[in-house]
Design an enzyme around this catalytic site. Sequence first.
Site, mmCIF file in Angstrom:
data_model
loop_
_atom_site.group_PDB
_atom_site.id
_atom_site.type_symbol
_atom_site.label_atom_id
_atom_site.label_comp_id
_atom_site.label_asym_id
_atom_site.label_seq_id
_atom_site.Cartn_x
_atom_site.Cartn_y
_atom_site.Cartn_z
ATOM 1 N N HIS A 91 -2.829 1.426 6.708
ATOM 2 C CA HIS A 91 -2.073 1.500 7.945
ATOM 3 C C HIS A 91 -0.636 2.324 7.980
ATOM 4 O O HIS A 91 0.458 2.001 8.323
ATOM 5 C CB HIS A 91 -1.638 0.077 8.229
ATOM 6 N N HIS B 124 7.051 -4.572 6.678
ATOM 7 C CA HIS B 124 8.064 -3.629 5.982
ATOM 8 C C HIS B 124 9.444 -3.379 6.454
ATOM 9 O O HIS B 124 9.990 -2.546 6.796
ATOM 10 C CB HIS B 124 7.570 -2.161 6.132
ATOM 11 N N HIS C 212 -0.985 4.299 -3.531
ATOM 12 C CA HIS C 212 0.187 5.208 -3.129
ATOM 13 C C HIS C 212 1.319 4.603 -3.611
ATOM 14 O O HIS C 212 1.413 3.342 -3.951
ATOM 15 C CB HIS C 212 0.068 5.475 -1.823
ATOM 16 N N GLU D 205 -0.446 -3.092 -1.731
ATOM 17 C CA GLU D 205 -0.954 -3.848 -0.434
ATOM 18 C C GLU D 205 -2.520 -4.217 -0.283
ATOM 19 O O GLU D 205 -3.004 -5.015 0.358
ATOM 20 C CB GLU D 205 -0.937 -2.647 0.589
#
Lengths: 129, 284
Positions: free
Chosen positions: B12, B59, B193, B240
Amino acid sequence: MASVLRMPDSRAAVQRARVIPGTPVFDGAAASRGYAINAMCFSFNSAENRAAFLADEDGYCAKYHLTPEQRSAVASRSVLAMLDAGGNAYYLAKLAGIFGLNMQDIGAQQTGCTVEEFKARLAAHAEEE
Amino acid sequence: MAEIVGGLFTSHVPAIGGAIAKGLESDPYWSPFFDGFGPVHEWLERARPDVAVIFYNDHGLNFFLDKMPTFAIGAAPEYRNADEGWGLPVQGALRGHTALSWHLIESLVADEFDITTCQEMLVDHALVVPIQLAWPATTDYPVRIVPIAINTVQHPLPSPRRCLALGRAVGEALRRWPGDERVAIFGTGGLSHQLEGKRAGHINKEYDRFCMDSLAADPEALIRHSALDIVELAGSQGVEILNWIAARGALGEAAVERSRNYHIPISNTAAATMLLEPREAVPA
């Protein structure tokens, strides 16, 4: 392959802070330490607040009661210093946006290379087996 | 009885939303990611879900660190997107399904999940970008949504084991819902990441492959690591994958992989898209 995926016992890790090289873990201590700088960054969801920061950085930081360490980290534009002062990556990204920096700019700054080198390192992972 | 028609798992990255806004889907940098949605679009045409239950992480749009729920479920008639501070165009509100939300809440609390309920909830790129990716031709989306936010921001995070259990409980509750809704499960974020620190730019292709290989057939393999193990393996934001693990749980015991796409890099991320179907939905 198995050796890379084998990890220390996770319950033992709960007993002491886990150290992951090069990776600040945003835990309770960091969240406490970084509350002011992250609160300021959260305010940057508003365009009006971003403009207010740009118009008067000192005044804006004072309004959010940044600690001297946080204020100096923001002034230096050093992401590593902001992280040390308790900044969280997701919140700092909103500040980086004000400075016109994207994630590759920030990655290069933190790892001490040029943006082109940082992008090349990312792309090189595609070639790994 | 509601039917769970399948699960969409996708990265995303905010920059994907930026690329959509600029119409860059066919650009050489972006097409290796967007092209992975061909099978997803064909499947959505056939499966016709009218509800999407979406496991994602906020976030710093809806939740600040003043109150940080481990698991939060929306129970709102609509969910607005808003300015996140980095220049993504704000998308229109998404329709909710309050009756189904409350059914899930009742069922989860009965199952002893101590969740937070939200009658107002802004949804950020982690929910909106996957919706845009699934239905690129319209902003009048065919689904009503139930957002389920998992804390992947402030440690301690929920354990992978707990996320899988949450997803399983959501799946069981959906199958008990008396309506005839067709439900798609979304799990968003990942794969490996890391944005911050001297290890910024960390990517772990081997771990990502392990996750993709395990997702359909052996999700239990994904919960042998703790959340901090996953941070070490996949990077601070690679954690995530917790959203994927929960979404996989909701699909039920047996699932079949229908499509997979993996591309390095999109922004700083090893980007992935997978489509799974529950085994009982597969024609014999």
